[in-house]
Design an enzyme around this catalytic site. Structure first.
Site, PDB file in Angstrom:
ATOM      1  N   THR A 142     -41.032 -38.391  30.056  1.00 26.29           N
ATOM      2  CA  THR A 142     -42.172 -39.063  30.682  1.00 26.29           C
ATOM      3  C   THR A 142     -41.699 -40.415  31.219  1.00 26.29           C
ATOM      4  O   THR A 142     -40.688 -40.941  30.761  1.00 26.29           O
ATOM      5  CB  THR A 142     -43.246 -39.243  29.583  1.00 26.29           C
ATOM      6  N   ARG A 170     -55.158 -29.979  27.340  1.00 26.07           N
ATOM      7  CA  ARG A 170     -54.694 -30.985  26.380  1.00 26.07           C
ATOM      8  C   ARG A 170     -54.635 -32.394  27.007  1.00 26.07           C
ATOM      9  O   ARG A 170     -54.179 -32.578  28.115  1.00 26.07           O
ATOM     10  CB  ARG A 170     -53.322 -30.571  25.879  1.00 26.07           C
ATOM     11  N   ILE A 171     -55.100 -33.371  26.257  1.00 23.95           N
ATOM     12  CA  ILE A 171     -55.027 -34.761  26.710  1.00 23.95           C
ATOM     13  C   ILE A 171     -54.104 -35.517  25.761  1.00 23.95           C
ATOM     14  O   ILE A 171     -54.350 -35.569  24.554  1.00 23.95           O
ATOM     15  CB  ILE A 171     -56.426 -35.410  26.744  1.00 23.95           C
ATOM     16  N   GLY A 172     -53.043 -36.099  26.294  1.00 26.06           N
ATOM     17  CA  GLY A 172     -52.107 -36.883  25.486  1.00 26.06           C
ATOM     18  C   GLY A 172     -52.472 -38.357  25.514  1.00 26.06           C
ATOM     19  O   GLY A 172     -53.599 -38.743  25.843  1.00 26.06           O
ATOM     20  N   ASP A 173     -51.490 -39.190  25.202  1.00 26.90           N
ATOM     21  CA  ASP A 173     -51.744 -40.636  25.105  1.00 26.90           C
ATOM     22  C   ASP A 173     -51.729 -41.357  26.446  1.00 26.90           C
ATOM     23  O   ASP A 173     -52.314 -42.436  26.572  1.00 26.90           O
ATOM     24  CB  ASP A 173     -50.657 -41.276  24.225  1.00 26.90           C
ATOM     25  N   THR A 192     -44.110 -44.023  24.697  1.00 21.34           N
ATOM     26  CA  THR A 192     -43.698 -42.668  25.080  1.00 21.34           C
ATOM     27  C   THR A 192     -43.359 -41.892  23.812  1.00 21.34           C
ATOM     28  O   THR A 192     -43.063 -42.480  22.775  1.00 21.34           O
ATOM     29  CB  THR A 192     -42.497 -42.691  26.044  1.00 21.34           C
ATOM     30  N   GLY A 193     -43.409 -40.575  23.921  1.00 23.33           N
ATOM     31  CA  GLY A 193     -43.122 -39.720  22.768  1.00 23.33           C
ATOM     32  C   GLY A 193     -44.252 -38.728  22.567  1.00 23.33           C
ATOM     33  O   GLY A 193     -44.975 -38.401  23.517  1.00 23.33           O
ATOM     34  N   GLY A 195     -47.522 -37.408  22.176  1.00 24.87           N
ATOM     35  CA  GLY A 195     -48.795 -38.051  22.505  1.00 24.87           C
ATOM     36  C   GLY A 195     -49.826 -37.997  21.402  1.00 24.87           C
ATOM     37  O   GLY A 195     -50.628 -38.928  21.236  1.00 24.87           O
TER      38      GLY A 195
HETATM   39  N1  ASP Z   1     -46.469 -39.168  25.616  1.00 20.34           N
HETATM   40  C1  ASP Z   1     -46.402 -38.055  26.537  1.00 20.34           C
HETATM   41  C2  ASP Z   1     -47.481 -37.064  26.189  1.00 20.34           C
HETATM   42  O1  ASP Z   1     -47.657 -36.780  25.022  1.00 20.34           O
HETATM   43  C3  ASP Z   1     -45.090 -37.380  26.537  1.00 20.34           C
HETATM   44  C4  ASP Z   1     -43.892 -38.278  26.494  1.00 20.34           C
HETATM   45  O2  ASP Z   1     -44.001 -39.491  26.484  1.00 20.34           O
HETATM   46  O3  ASP Z   1     -42.787 -37.752  26.477  1.00 20.34           O
HETATM   47  O4  ASP Z   1     -48.107 -36.547  27.080  1.00 20.34           O
END
Ligand code: ASP
Length: 267
Positions: A142, A170-173, A192-193, A195
């Protein structure tokens, strides 16, 4: 006149070789800021460069959802309080541009087909997003950018195709304020990471509070939040900027990142 500064990451858990692509984007971003571009425009332009780069999981090169669809999320937050975010957008290679159109609107966020129709009405190109073709399916890669202009305005811009192996809705961060990003009172943070883990911690707002409210140095706050709030097996990364133009990045895994400020400091 404030210092000019910019920092970007290419995702927690991403291949270290992707650092040179981030460095190239930062080089471009520093030129844009030096030419007088605002923090918002510079952050968006650098985010677009990374969305268009197929090695990142944002815009072109995004991961597919469980049903094979490619749905993208993006957000932008400005230190003057303006906010825009979009989630689960189909057929949108540059979702950050759609998020940017929300900055001066009464509404902050849009999702799915409604977000796409909004973008159509504003002439933002609709085309199929080409997913990643490398065989990499991990959730990393990301992108996130933070910029500061000569007025001292700071802006965060984040964009993702989401984590792989997730359902279409799906809704991430990334589109959630306080989770994937927060900028306020001279402190800007982008995460990042995974979510879901970031969202459960309201990570960006939590660490922002430790820095701004509690006076913890940014680097200590990042290290502490990563060590104490997350399992080692959960990929997490943070980038941040302070109003003095200093930039910090920390992760519990590899995270390609680069930064520049007008003092000539590069990271
Ligand atoms: N944080 C992002 C998500 O979960 C993915 C990522 O940062 O790699 O959508």
């Amino acid at each position: 006149m404030a210092k000019l500064a910019i920092i970007a990451h290419g995702g927690a858990g991403a291949d270290p070789q992707k650092k040179s692509n981030i460095e190239d984007a930062i080089q471009k971003g520093s030129s844009l800021l030096e030419s007088g571009l605002s923090a918002v425009d510079a952050a968006v332009d650098v985010c677009v460069i990374l969305e268009n780069d197929p090695i990142f999981n944002a815009g072109t090169g995004s991961v597919t959802r469980l049903d094979g669809s490619v749905l993208v999320d993006a957000s932008i937050h400005v230190s003057d309080g303006r906010l825009g975010f979009v989630t689960s957008m189909p057929e949108t290679p540059n979702p950050i541009k759609v998020a940017q159109t929300l900055l001066d609107e009464e509404i902050n966020g849009l999702g799915g087909i409604g977000a796409r129709e909004w973008a159509d009405q504003r002439g933002i190109p609709r085309s199929a997003v080409i997913p990643r073709t490398t065989g990499e399916t991990a959730s990393g890669d990301t992108v996130g950018v933070i910029a500061m202009d000569s007025e001292g305005v700071m802006a965060t811009a984040t964009s993702t195709g989401g984590c792989s192996d997730r359902p279409a809705g799906r809704i991430g961060d990334v589109p959630l304020p306080g989770c994937g990003f927060w900028v306020e009172s001279g402190v800007a943070v982008a995460a990042t990471g995974i979510g879901e883990a970031i969202t459960r911690e309201i990570l960006s707002h939590r660490v922002h509070g430790w820095i701004y409210r509690d006076g913890m140095p940014m680097v200590h706050a990042f290290e502490k939040v990563i060590e104490t709030r997350f399992d080692e097996s959960t990929d997490i990364g943070l980038i941040g900027m302070s109003s003095d133009g200093s930039c910090v990045a920390r992760a519990n895994t590899n995270m390609p990142w680069a930064s520049w400020n007008s003092d000539g400091i590069r990271g």
